[in-house]
Design a protein around this motif. Sequence first.
Motif, PDB file in Angstrom:
ATOM      1  N   THR A 239       0.849  -1.190   0.000  1.00  0.00           N
ATOM      2  CA  THR A 239       0.000   0.000   0.000  1.00  0.00           C
ATOM      3  C   THR A 239       0.883   1.238   0.000  1.00  0.00           C
ATOM      4  O   THR A 239       1.849   1.325   0.749  1.00  0.00           O
ATOM      5  N   VAL A 240       0.540   2.206  -0.847  1.00  0.00           N
ATOM      6  CA  VAL A 240       1.167   3.515  -0.786  1.00  0.00           C
ATOM      7  C   VAL A 240       0.148   4.471  -0.190  1.00  0.00           C
ATOM      8  O   VAL A 240      -1.014   4.506  -0.595  1.00  0.00           O
ATOM      9  N   THR A 241       0.587   5.223   0.810  1.00  0.00           N
ATOM     10  CA  THR A 241      -0.268   6.212   1.460  1.00  0.00           C
ATOM     11  C   THR A 241       0.258   7.596   1.117  1.00  0.00           C
ATOM     12  O   THR A 241       1.399   7.934   1.445  1.00  0.00           O
ATOM     13  N   PHE A 242      -0.573   8.375   0.430  1.00  0.00           N
ATOM     14  CA  PHE A 242      -0.145   9.695  -0.030  1.00  0.00           C
ATOM     15  C   PHE A 242      -0.323  10.744   1.051  1.00  0.00           C
ATOM     16  O   PHE A 242      -1.265  10.701   1.838  1.00  0.00           O
ATOM     17  N   GLY A 243       0.570  11.739   1.032  1.00  0.00           N
ATOM     18  CA  GLY A 243       0.486  12.871   1.933  1.00  0.00           C
ATOM     19  C   GLY A 243       1.587  13.851   1.585  1.00  0.00           C
ATOM     20  O   GLY A 243       2.518  13.533   0.847  1.00  0.00           O
ATOM     21  N   GLY A 244       1.495  15.063   2.105  1.00  0.00           N
ATOM     22  CA  GLY A 244       2.530  16.052   1.827  1.00  0.00           C
ATOM     23  C   GLY A 244       2.364  16.683   0.458  1.00  0.00           C
ATOM     24  O   GLY A 244       1.260  16.881  -0.034  1.00  0.00           O
ATOM     25  N   THR A 245       3.493  16.953  -0.195  1.00  0.00           N
ATOM     26  CA  THR A 245       3.505  17.668  -1.474  1.00  0.00           C
ATOM     27  C   THR A 245       4.086  16.804  -2.580  1.00  0.00           C
ATOM     28  O   THR A 245       5.116  16.168  -2.387  1.00  0.00           O
ATOM     29  N   LEU A 246       3.407  16.793  -3.717  1.00  0.00           N
ATOM     30  CA  LEU A 246       3.913  16.108  -4.907  1.00  0.00           C
ATOM     31  C   LEU A 246       4.447  17.152  -5.873  1.00  0.00           C
ATOM     32  O   LEU A 246       3.737  18.096  -6.242  1.00  0.00           O
ATOM     33  N   GLU A 247       5.707  16.990  -6.283  1.00  0.00           N
ATOM     34  CA  GLU A 247       6.326  17.871  -7.264  1.00  0.00           C
ATOM     35  C   GLU A 247       6.485  17.107  -8.580  1.00  0.00           C
ATOM     36  O   GLU A 247       7.255  16.143  -8.655  1.00  0.00           O
ATOM     37  N   LEU A 248       5.751  17.515  -9.597  1.00  0.00           N
ATOM     38  CA  LEU A 248       5.862  16.909 -10.920  1.00  0.00           C
ATOM     39  C   LEU A 248       6.797  17.772 -11.756  1.00  0.00           C
ATOM     40  O   LEU A 248       6.428  18.884 -12.161  1.00  0.00           O
TER      41      LEU A 248
ATOM     42  N   TYR B 188      -3.983   1.963  -2.779  1.00  0.00           N
ATOM     43  CA  TYR B 188      -3.707   3.392  -2.668  1.00  0.00           C
ATOM     44  C   TYR B 188      -4.581   3.983  -1.569  1.00  0.00           C
ATOM     45  O   TYR B 188      -5.763   3.640  -1.469  1.00  0.00           O
ATOM     46  N   SER B 189      -3.998   4.891  -0.782  1.00  0.00           N
ATOM     47  CA  SER B 189      -4.801   5.581   0.229  1.00  0.00           C
ATOM     48  C   SER B 189      -4.238   6.979   0.444  1.00  0.00           C
ATOM     49  O   SER B 189      -3.137   7.307  -0.003  1.00  0.00           O
ATOM     50  N   GLY B 190      -5.015   7.804   1.142  1.00  0.00           N
ATOM     51  CA  GLY B 190      -4.569   9.154   1.437  1.00  0.00           C
ATOM     52  C   GLY B 190      -4.656  10.075   0.237  1.00  0.00           C
ATOM     53  O   GLY B 190      -5.191   9.725  -0.820  1.00  0.00           O
ATOM     54  N   ALA B 191      -4.106  11.277   0.407  1.00  0.00           N
ATOM     55  CA  ALA B 191      -4.120  12.275  -0.657  1.00  0.00           C
ATOM     56  C   ALA B 191      -2.997  13.274  -0.423  1.00  0.00           C
ATOM     57  O   ALA B 191      -2.640  13.567   0.726  1.00  0.00           O
ATOM     58  N   PHE B 192      -2.433  13.784  -1.492  1.00  0.00           N
ATOM     59  CA  PHE B 192      -1.435  14.830  -1.366  1.00  0.00           C
ATOM     60  C   PHE B 192      -2.122  16.136  -0.962  1.00  0.00           C
ATOM     61  O   PHE B 192      -3.216  16.448  -1.438  1.00  0.00           O
ATOM     62  N   GLY B 193      -1.441  16.908  -0.120  1.00  0.00           N
ATOM     63  CA  GLY B 193      -1.990  18.195   0.269  1.00  0.00           C
ATOM     64  C   GLY B 193      -1.853  19.215  -0.838  1.00  0.00           C
ATOM     65  O   GLY B 193      -2.644  20.152  -0.937  1.00  0.00           O
ATOM     66  N   ALA B 194      -0.829  19.036  -1.690  1.00  0.00           N
ATOM     67  CA  ALA B 194      -0.602  19.966  -2.795  1.00  0.00           C
ATOM     68  C   ALA B 194       0.143  19.237  -3.900  1.00  0.00           C
ATOM     69  O   ALA B 194       0.954  18.341  -3.644  1.00  0.00           O
ATOM     70  N   THR B 195      -0.145  19.619  -5.138  1.00  0.00           N
ATOM     71  CA  THR B 195       0.580  19.114  -6.299  1.00  0.00           C
ATOM     72  C   THR B 195       1.093  20.303  -7.093  1.00  0.00           C
ATOM     73  O   THR B 195       0.313  21.136  -7.541  1.00  0.00           O
TER      74      THR B 195
END
Length: 198
Positions: free
Chosen positions: A112-121, A141-148
């Motif tokens: 499982t990957v749990t998303f959080g924090g900031t994703l920089e593409l 998949y779980s969670g969500a990024f706070g910002a992309t």
Amino acid sequence: IASAASTNAGTINIGSGSAATFSNGLSSAGAINVNGTLTGGTTIASGGILSGSGTMASAVTISGTLAIGNSPGTMTFEDNLTLDLNSTSIFEIDAFTPGQFDLAQGGAGTQTVTFGGTLELAFANGFNSLGTVKIFDFENYSGAFGATNVSGLASGFTATFNELDGVVTVVPEPSTYALLALAGAGLAGHVIRRRRRS
């Protein structure tokens, strides 16, 4: 009583074909570059960074920075990957073809990957290809990024990330769609006028 986890404040390099084991886990506020295999629960603390194109054989928690690959590359996670609320995940995308984008993937079994924090593409400068690319390939998949945040795209393009399947999609910006629609309407009107005259 179990021993405390090993700590790192400097730089650890695990080369291709090499392996390192931290039986009681590893907590790092420094740099870890894994191109071989690292075994032992690993926490990347604030200020720390995990990079490379190797295999993480145990659970990983990122509170610092995840920077997959060696510009770009693939890192395999044999256990769960947790990106906490203070983490930053940097993914380079030079093209949609394999080997030309950073990929975090699960290994055999179920992870499982749990998303959080900031994703920089971070796209290659002037990137203008429409399409999709999967940068996280896990069973769950779980969670969500706070910002992309997105950089490098050509003018008129935008990118989104889907936390349900780990896919990045590049599309024209809404204003570009509107211009295309207006151009199409203008062309249609011109054709109609020409038909009426004839």
